[in-house]
Design a protein around this motif. Structure first.
Motif, PDB file in Angstrom:
ATOM      1  N   GLY A  12     -13.177   6.008  -5.448  1.00 38.77           N
ATOM      2  CA  GLY A  12     -12.904   6.424  -6.955  1.00 38.77           C
ATOM      3  C   GLY A  12     -10.952   6.104  -7.249  1.00 38.77           C
ATOM      4  N   SER A  13     -10.748   5.806  -6.640  1.00 34.71           N
ATOM      5  CA  SER A  13      -9.099   5.413  -7.082  1.00 34.71           C
ATOM      6  C   SER A  13      -9.200   4.221  -6.582  1.00 34.71           C
ATOM      7  CB  SER A  13      -7.873   6.367  -5.206  1.00 34.71           C
ATOM      8  OG  SER A  13      -6.983   5.306  -5.216  1.00 34.71           O
ATOM      9  N   PRO A  14      -8.402   3.808  -7.749  1.00 31.11           N
ATOM     10  CA  PRO A  14      -8.448   2.120  -8.385  1.00 31.11           C
ATOM     11  C   PRO A  14      -7.538   1.392  -7.469  1.00 31.11           C
ATOM     12  CG  PRO A  14      -8.074   3.436  -9.763  1.00 31.11           C
ATOM     13  CD  PRO A  14      -8.593   4.797  -9.221  1.00 31.11           C
ATOM     14  N   TYR A  15      -6.606   2.966  -6.928  1.00 24.50           N
ATOM     15  CA  TYR A  15      -5.536   1.521  -6.184  1.00 24.50           C
ATOM     16  C   TYR A  15      -6.070   1.701  -4.790  1.00 24.50           C
ATOM     17  CZ  TYR A  15      -2.381   2.589 -10.499  1.00 24.50           C
ATOM     18  OH  TYR A  15      -2.617   3.089 -11.922  1.00 24.50           O
ATOM     19  N   THR A  16      -6.510   2.389  -4.325  1.00 19.04           N
ATOM     20  CA  THR A  16      -7.680   2.159  -2.932  1.00 19.04           C
ATOM     21  C   THR A  16      -8.860   0.869  -3.152  1.00 19.04           C
ATOM     22  OG1 THR A  16      -7.734   4.484  -2.306  1.00 19.04           O
ATOM     23  CG2 THR A  16      -8.962   2.753  -1.842  1.00 19.04           C
ATOM     24  N   VAL A  48       5.509  11.027  -0.863  1.00 15.68           N
ATOM     25  CA  VAL A  48       5.198  11.443  -2.148  1.00 15.68           C
ATOM     26  C   VAL A  48       3.589  10.944  -1.747  1.00 15.68           C
ATOM     27  CG1 VAL A  48       4.050  10.938  -4.462  1.00 15.68           C
ATOM     28  CG2 VAL A  48       6.685  10.639  -3.986  1.00 15.68           C
ATOM     29  N   GLN A  49       2.483  11.637  -2.080  1.00 15.71           N
ATOM     30  CA  GLN A  49       0.747  11.823  -1.303  1.00 15.71           C
ATOM     31  C   GLN A  49       0.213  10.832  -2.281  1.00 15.71           C
ATOM     32  OE1 GLN A  49      -1.523  13.566   0.862  1.00 15.71           O
ATOM     33  NE2 GLN A  49      -0.072  13.991   2.427  1.00 15.71           N
ATOM     34  N   LEU A  50       0.016   9.681  -2.043  1.00 11.79           N
ATOM     35  CA  LEU A  50      -0.375   8.907  -3.260  1.00 11.79           C
ATOM     36  C   LEU A  50      -1.958   8.116  -2.009  1.00 11.79           C
ATOM     37  CD1 LEU A  50       2.414   6.868  -5.354  1.00 11.79           C
ATOM     38  CD2 LEU A  50       0.468   8.849  -6.223  1.00 11.79           C
ATOM     39  N   LEU A  51      -2.542   7.364  -3.121  1.00 10.74           N
ATOM     40  CA  LEU A  51      -3.697   6.941  -2.343  1.00 10.74           C
ATOM     41  C   LEU A  51      -3.602   4.887  -3.162  1.00 10.74           C
ATOM     42  CD1 LEU A  51      -6.350   9.035  -3.296  1.00 10.74           C
ATOM     43  CD2 LEU A  51      -5.192   9.376  -1.547  1.00 10.74           C
ATOM     44  N   PRO A  52      -3.804   4.691  -2.864  1.00 13.09           N
ATOM     45  CA  PRO A  52      -4.190   4.333  -0.802  1.00 13.09           C
ATOM     46  C   PRO A  52      -3.153   4.891  -0.043  1.00 13.09           C
ATOM     47  CG  PRO A  52      -3.524   2.287  -1.273  1.00 13.09           C
ATOM     48  CD  PRO A  52      -3.808   3.335  -2.663  1.00 13.09           C
ATOM     49  N   THR A  53      -2.386   5.883   1.133  1.00 17.65           N
ATOM     50  CA  THR A  53      -1.981   5.314   2.354  1.00 17.65           C
ATOM     51  C   THR A  53      -1.881   4.615   3.296  1.00 17.65           C
ATOM     52  OG1 THR A  53      -1.096   7.757   1.004  1.00 17.65           O
ATOM     53  CG2 THR A  53      -0.587   7.032   3.364  1.00 17.65           C
ATOM     54  N   THR A  67       3.204   3.361   0.638  1.00 18.22           N
ATOM     55  CA  THR A  67       2.016   3.756  -0.331  1.00 18.22           C
ATOM     56  C   THR A  67       2.547   2.916  -1.251  1.00 18.22           C
ATOM     57  OG1 THR A  67       3.178   5.558  -1.727  1.00 18.22           O
ATOM     58  CG2 THR A  67       1.891   6.175  -0.214  1.00 18.22           C
ATOM     59  N   ASP A  68       2.465   2.806  -2.552  1.00 19.31           N
ATOM     60  CA  ASP A  68       2.527   1.589  -3.272  1.00 19.31           C
ATOM     61  C   ASP A  68       1.904  -0.117  -3.276  1.00 19.31           C
ATOM     62  OD1 ASP A  68       3.245   1.259  -6.183  1.00 19.31           O
ATOM     63  OD2 ASP A  68       4.881   1.455  -5.662  1.00 19.31           O
ATOM     64  N   SER A  69       0.849   0.054  -3.553  1.00 20.06           N
ATOM     65  CA  SER A  69      -0.053  -1.381  -3.398  1.00 20.06           C
ATOM     66  C   SER A  69       0.943  -2.417  -3.976  1.00 20.06           C
ATOM     67  CB  SER A  69      -1.280  -0.982  -4.951  1.00 20.06           C
ATOM     68  OG  SER A  69      -0.982  -1.169  -5.789  1.00 20.06           O
ATOM     69  N   THR A  70       1.733  -2.978  -4.863  1.00 23.87           N
ATOM     70  CA  THR A  70       2.001  -3.861  -5.179  1.00 23.87           C
ATOM     71  C   THR A  70       2.932  -4.511  -4.482  1.00 23.87           C
ATOM     72  OG1 THR A  70       2.098  -3.130  -8.030  1.00 23.87           O
ATOM     73  CG2 THR A  70       3.349  -5.291  -7.030  1.00 23.87           C
ATOM     74  N   PRO A  71       3.870  -3.423  -4.030  1.00 24.67           N
ATOM     75  CA  PRO A  71       5.159  -3.918  -3.041  1.00 24.67           C
ATOM     76  C   PRO A  71       3.908  -3.860  -1.897  1.00 24.67           C
ATOM     77  CG  PRO A  71       5.874  -1.801  -3.870  1.00 24.67           C
ATOM     78  CD  PRO A  71       4.769  -2.114  -4.692  1.00 24.67           C
ATOM     79  N   GLU A 151      -9.901  21.126 -13.530  1.00 26.11           N
ATOM     80  CA  GLU A 151      -9.077  21.492 -14.789  1.00 26.11           C
ATOM     81  C   GLU A 151      -8.125  21.173 -14.136  1.00 26.11           C
ATOM     82  OE1 GLU A 151      -8.687  25.779 -13.571  1.00 26.11           O
ATOM     83  OE2 GLU A 151      -6.757  26.189 -14.528  1.00 26.11           O
ATOM     84  N   ARG A 152      -7.783  20.651 -13.066  1.00 25.96           N
ATOM     85  CA  ARG A 152      -6.048  20.187 -12.889  1.00 25.96           C
ATOM     86  C   ARG A 152      -6.561  18.918 -13.775  1.00 25.96           C
ATOM     87  NH1 ARG A 152      -5.283  16.734  -7.986  1.00 25.96           N
ATOM     88  NH2 ARG A 152      -3.435  16.462  -7.735  1.00 25.96           N
ATOM     89  N   GLN A 153      -7.104  17.956 -13.063  1.00 32.30           N
ATOM     90  CA  GLN A 153      -6.516  16.406 -13.837  1.00 32.30           C
ATOM     91  C   GLN A 153      -6.723  16.170 -15.280  1.00 32.30           C
ATOM     92  OE1 GLN A 153      -5.830  15.341 -11.122  1.00 32.30           O
ATOM     93  NE2 GLN A 153      -7.105  13.706 -10.793  1.00 32.30           N
ATOM     94  N   GLY A 155      -5.228  18.736 -17.395  1.00 31.31           N
ATOM     95  CA  GLY A 155      -4.116  19.281 -17.418  1.00 31.31           C
ATOM     96  C   GLY A 155      -3.566  18.356 -17.902  1.00 31.31           C
ATOM     97  N   ARG A 156      -3.831  16.566 -17.084  1.00 26.09           N
ATOM     98  CA  ARG A 156      -2.707  15.661 -15.903  1.00 26.09           C
ATOM     99  C   ARG A 156      -3.131  14.861 -17.128  1.00 26.09           C
ATOM    100  NH1 ARG A 156      -2.788  14.821 -10.267  1.00 26.09           N
ATOM    101  NH2 ARG A 156      -1.631  13.539 -10.944  1.00 26.09           N
ATOM    102  N   LEU A 157      -3.730  14.404 -18.424  1.00 22.86           N
ATOM    103  CA  LEU A 157      -4.270  14.026 -19.445  1.00 22.86           C
ATOM    104  C   LEU A 157      -3.400  13.452 -20.152  1.00 22.86           C
ATOM    105  CD1 LEU A 157      -7.765  14.861 -20.740  1.00 22.86           C
ATOM    106  CD2 LEU A 157      -6.914  12.703 -19.670  1.00 22.86           C
TER     107      LEU A 157
HETATM  108  N1  LIG Z   1       1.554   2.998  -7.777  1.00 21.62           N
HETATM  109  C1  LIG Z   1       0.799   3.643  -7.052  1.00 21.62           C
HETATM  110  C2  LIG Z   1       0.102   3.938  -7.319  1.00 21.62           C
HETATM  111  C3  LIG Z   1      -1.428   5.212  -6.626  1.00 21.62           C
HETATM  112  C4  LIG Z   1      -1.501   6.134  -7.340  1.00 21.62           C
HETATM  113  O1  LIG Z   1      -1.655   6.702  -8.401  1.00 21.62           O
HETATM  114  N2  LIG Z   1      -3.434   6.701  -6.802  1.00 21.62           N
HETATM  115  C5  LIG Z   1      -3.247   7.819  -7.396  1.00 21.62           C
HETATM  116  C6  LIG Z   1      -4.673   7.579  -7.062  1.00 21.62           C
HETATM  117  S1  LIG Z   1      -5.936   6.927  -7.836  1.00 21.62           S
HETATM  118  C7  LIG Z   1      -2.465   9.163  -6.561  1.00 21.62           C
HETATM  119  O2  LIG Z   1      -3.264   9.338  -5.723  1.00 21.62           O
HETATM  120  N3  LIG Z   1      -2.192   9.949  -7.642  1.00 21.62           N
HETATM  121  C8  LIG Z   1      -1.806  11.660  -7.048  1.00 21.62           C
HETATM  122  C9  LIG Z   1      -3.278  12.401  -7.003  1.00 21.62           C
HETATM  123  O3  LIG Z   1      -4.051  12.427  -7.277  1.00 21.62           O
HETATM  124  O4  LIG Z   1      -2.729  13.617  -6.779  1.00 21.62           O
HETATM  125  C10 LIG Z   1      -0.150   2.007  -5.980  1.00 21.62           C
HETATM  126  O5  LIG Z   1      -0.115   1.048  -6.842  1.00 21.62           O
HETATM  127  O6  LIG Z   1      -1.081   2.026  -5.280  1.00 21.62           O
END
Ligand SMILES: N[C@@H](CCC(=O)N[C@@H](CS)C(=O)NCC(=O)O)C(=O)O
Length: 340
Positions: A12-16, A48-53, A67-71, A151-153, A155-157
């Protein structure tokens, strides 16, 4: 196994999804893990926990969480030869980087907005996202996880700038983007010709959610852009494509539909990215600007100012002749403001 690149993420993670499709196209061997599996296997945790790692060797040879798809794409393009997704023409590469960042930083607003605004979308995502991590759990536990993630997500809108005022702006932009991409893909299979660029994988990543998972934007995609829906399913695995150098269409020969896509970028992404960078320079507590005639307010986002900085650097690094070529393509799209 050790020659395979390890990465963790979620469906469900677009960057993954962006990175998995990229690895398949590049024919780079990988092993994909869920976040819980990565932890169980003792792989390092990112700051920083981000998907994908990704887990890649650092300076001392030990695996490091990155992390960080572009670089990451830029690093893998340098580390591994063949089947590049970055056009060799530096001017075309700037247009690619712009379309990639638009998908990563703007289209993702539509993804997050639809998913956590409409009840049918909330219900599906809330139950499915935790099940992707672990499905062998009792109903009551899964339902509890669903309630807490929703609830968490929700709240982050506000973090992505989605609220009652901006929602219609985000939705109108998504519909225009679908129509523009549908028209563009009518004339050529990928954004910049007959082979995929990094921007294709970025757009694909967001569209795996918008056009293939979340019911509200998925119905719109099928209605407005059937080719785009077909395209998303195919870009998932382009490992068999045999690209040629001549499959990049030159900047000057791109169809008019590229201008329409860039005009969408200029209409929505450009004002928000420039206002965000300005707010951070001013130390303002809020980004306030106008997008498409409606007020836009969101919390400043330092990462997006960094993205704009990379784009500006790439534009500034061009030779005068190549910069003039890029500026000619951007003329009248609203994207000029990004580099002014
Ligand atoms: N700039 C990053 C963005 C990655 C990102 O924001 N991933 C989201 C999920 S798609 C994430 O892990 N968010 C933190 C969270 O949900 O706690 C990339 O291109 O990889």
């Amino acid at each position: 196994m050790t020659d395979r690149i390890a990465l963790s993420g979620a469906p469900g993670s677009p960057y993954t999804r962006k990175m998995l499709a990229y690895l398949r196209y590049r024919r780079i061997p990988y092993r994909f893990l869920s976040t819980p599996d990565a932890e169980r296997q003792g792989l390092p945790r990112p700051k920083v926990q981000l998907l994908p790692t990704f887990y890649l060797p650092g300076a001392d040879g030990a695996l490091e969480a990155v992390t960080d798809s572009t670089p990451l794409i830029r690093r893998l393009e340098t580390d591994r030869a063949g089947r590049p997704v970055l056009p060799a023409d530096p001017a075309l590469a700037v247009i690619d980087a712009l379309l990639e960042d638009y998908a990563d930083e703007w289209l993702t607003k539509a993804m997050f907005h639809y998913r956590w605004t409409y009840q049918a979308d909330i219900d599906k995502a809330a139950i499915t996202l935790p099940a992707w991590r672990n499905w062998s759990i009792p109903d009551a536990v899964l339902k509890g996880l669903a309630a807490s993630i929703a609830e968490r997500q929700i709240g982050r809108l506000g973090v992505v700038g989605s609220n009652a005022v901006t929602g219609p702006v985000i939705e109108a932009s998504y519909r225009r983007y679908l129509t523009a991409l549908e028209a563009h893909l009518t004339g050529q299979p990928f954004l910049l010709g007959a082979r995929p660029a990094s921007a294709d994988f970025a757009a694909f990543g967001q569209l795996t959610q918008l056009a293939q998972f979340d019911p509200t934007p998925m119905a719109l995609a099928q209605l407005l852009a059937p080719r785009v829906c077909a395209w998303v399913a195919v870009v998932e695995d382009l490992s068999g494509l045999e690209p040629k150098d001549t499959d990049w269409r030159s900047l000057e020969a791109q169809p008019k539909t590229l201008h329409t896509l860039l005009a969408e970028v200029g209409r929505v992404y450009a004002p928000v990215m420039t206002a965000n960078a300005q707010a951070l320079r001013d130390g303002a507590s809020e980004v306030v600007c106008e997008v498409d005639g409606a007020p836009w307010r969101q919390t400043p986002f330092p990462y997006q100012a960094k993205c704009l900085g990379w784009l500006r650097q790439a534009h500034a690094d061009l030779s005068a002749a190549d910069r003039a070529r890029v500026d000619a393509v951007l003329d009248g799209t609203g994207c000029e403001a990004l580099f002014a």
